[in-house]
Write an enzyme that holds these catalytic residues in place. Sequence first.
Site, short mmCIF file in Angstrom:
data_model
loop_
_atom_site.label_atom_id
_atom_site.label_comp_id
_atom_site.label_asym_id
_atom_site.label_seq_id
_atom_site.Cartn_x
_atom_site.Cartn_y
_atom_site.Cartn_z
N PHE A 202 -13.24 2.31 5.28
CA PHE A 202 -13.16 2.61 3.91
C PHE A 202 -12.75 4.13 4.00
CE2 PHE A 202 -14.83 4.23 -0.07
CZ PHE A 202 -14.97 3.23 -0.95
N ASP B 129 0.39 6.96 -7.03
CA ASP B 129 -0.44 7.31 -8.34
C ASP B 129 -2.00 7.17 -7.78
OD1 ASP B 129 1.76 6.77 -9.36
OD2 ASP B 129 1.45 4.89 -10.08
N THR C 261 -5.28 11.22 -6.06
CA THR C 261 -6.37 12.15 -6.32
C THR C 261 -7.66 11.49 -5.55
OG1 THR C 261 -6.68 11.12 -8.37
CG2 THR C 261 -5.64 13.44 -8.34
N HIS C 262 -7.74 10.17 -5.14
CA HIS C 262 -8.82 9.50 -4.95
C HIS C 262 -8.49 8.70 -3.67
CE1 HIS C 262 -10.84 10.91 -8.33
NE2 HIS C 262 -9.64 10.22 -9.29
N ARG D 161 0.51 0.74 4.33
CA ARG D 161 1.79 0.99 3.96
C ARG D 161 2.18 1.52 2.72
NH1 ARG D 161 4.94 -1.00 8.36
NH2 ARG D 161 6.70 -0.45 7.17
N GLU E 21 -4.65 -2.79 7.77
CA GLU E 21 -5.97 -2.86 6.87
C GLU E 21 -6.99 -2.96 7.54
OE1 GLU E 21 -5.13 -5.63 3.43
OE2 GLU E 21 -2.95 -4.99 3.14
N ARG F 284 -6.71 1.80 -17.91
CA ARG F 284 -7.20 0.35 -17.43
C ARG F 284 -8.53 0.25 -17.73
NH1 ARG F 284 -6.86 -1.80 -11.43
NH2 ARG F 284 -8.12 0.24 -11.24
N TYR G 189 8.30 -2.00 -10.31
CA TYR G 189 6.88 -2.00 -10.69
C TYR G 189 6.70 -2.44 -12.13
CZ TYR G 189 2.26 0.38 -10.13
OH TYR G 189 0.99 0.81 -10.03
#
Length: 557
Positions: free
Chosen positions: A136, A204, A207-208, A218, A268, A417, A478
């Site tokens: 994680f 995008d 920041t997190h 990737r 992953e 969202r 996108y």
Amino acid sequence: MAHVKHMKWWGWGEEDVHFEYANKPAFAPFVKKALGVDLRPRERDTIPFSTVTVPGSRAGAEVLEALRAVSGAEHMSVDDELRVVHWAGKSVTELLLTRAGEFARVPDVVVYPADEQEVAAVLAVAVERDLVVIPFGGGTSISRSLQPSPHEERTIVSLDLGRMNQVLAVDETAGLATIQAGVLGPDMEAQLNARGWTLGHFPDSFTHSTLGGWAATRSSGMQSDKYGDIADIVRGMRVVRPGGTVVLRPLPSTSTGPSLREMFLGSEGRLGVITELDVQVHRVAEHREVIAYMFPTWQRALSAMHAIARSGVPTTFARVSDAHETAFSLSTQKAPTGLKKKLTAKGQDLLWEVMRRRGWDTDAMCIGYVCFEGAKAEVERHKKAVAGLVKHEGALVLGSGPGALYDQKKFDTPYLRDFLLEQNTIGDVSETAAPWSKLATVHQAVYEAAERAFRSQGKQGWIMSHMSHSYHSGACLYFTFGYGIGEDPHAEYAVIKGAVQQAFVDAGGTLSHHHGVGTEHSPWMAQDVSPEGVQLLRDLFAVADPGANLNPGKIVD
């Protein structure tokens, strides 16, 4: 854990940051026209954790004792809220489940290793006791690469690398930095900037999300035209596996058989835990400027972006929105408050009127942005060269004002969202890449597929797109789509998202350019890499992880 930053359990980002539309007078009318939804003011700032019931941890006393011996009691937790933070990523389907408290299978314990030795020790425990380990980073995945199988009966460990967050060294001669995998984007850039360097990688989710997460999926950042995708940026790495640690030195190029570096990029967590990376870094640019342009049509905009890519003019990024996304962007403009802003807004209205008089269809126009970095004189030369290329396609140069605004808002979109979900509305994204010769075809095919899917579900929907991430042979498209939620949101979503994904591969694109595979995109893997390619991946995972202890079920089931 106080020592590791986490996003809020129920949505994107920080608790006190929200999308606001009251100061954007065109936004509510836009949403009404596009989706048929009447917006209401935001009704809540947070969702109390007490409103959900979390399945209890299945971790037995012996397992917990073994993990506690590795990391210490203060760095291991079975706390319900922490387990929920780590139970999934931030895809729409995961957010719907999280907000409804429908937790099919939650990790049983969260462990925060301090270093590579502790990661190795956790994996040893996992193999010995037949546990599942899911690495994680920041938890920003939207391809369901973090979510455990609902049928998993074994104890699940979420291995959070958030304590491994340091820039360890910078080789200033080679332009390489050695960085721990758990560092968040802003913390990494702050450490590099303090030494005068930058990675230049700004997805995008910047920041997190973490460096290790970027490598494991990737990732591609918005500045990939200059700095490259993460696959170009990563030159070496350390990957902890149950049997030992793979060490790939940061060499500029090598001819030593199939690329192990490429094999781990995008894996992953299925082949091991990436703990440390050697990455290309660059000196912070002396000058940076983003210039906006308006194109009369989407086709001419694509032609201009292709011309920029072929020209060799060094740009940091070059992207253009289609007409639908341009209309959306204009609807998010804030109401002007000061005299200068009011004059600017008046000037924009006058410009649109002039364009209409010159024959422009302002409903078809497309806004684009190009970023330039370097010495000021170089930037001026490159701006002039690009201006010539875009004007050849009929574009107007809007200048640096809109470009600066884009640069300021680039990480804020995911909050929209969450706001839409409160409005009982889905807003989601999906991306692909295709050759220049097929971009227009893919774009049209996706629009047509989405509209058919909307109709099949009885929806008034909206889809929009932009082109970014240019390469010699093609670019990324996108897409963002939205619609009102009905009685069976998961079934509706499967139809609409599935239609978009199928259109990608049918029209000649890839199933994902930079969001990864997880389980969200795995149904299309055979169409993307061929059935034999999927079998080769299955064989690789089976041999590399015979006990299926490492994030099983992702990429290929």
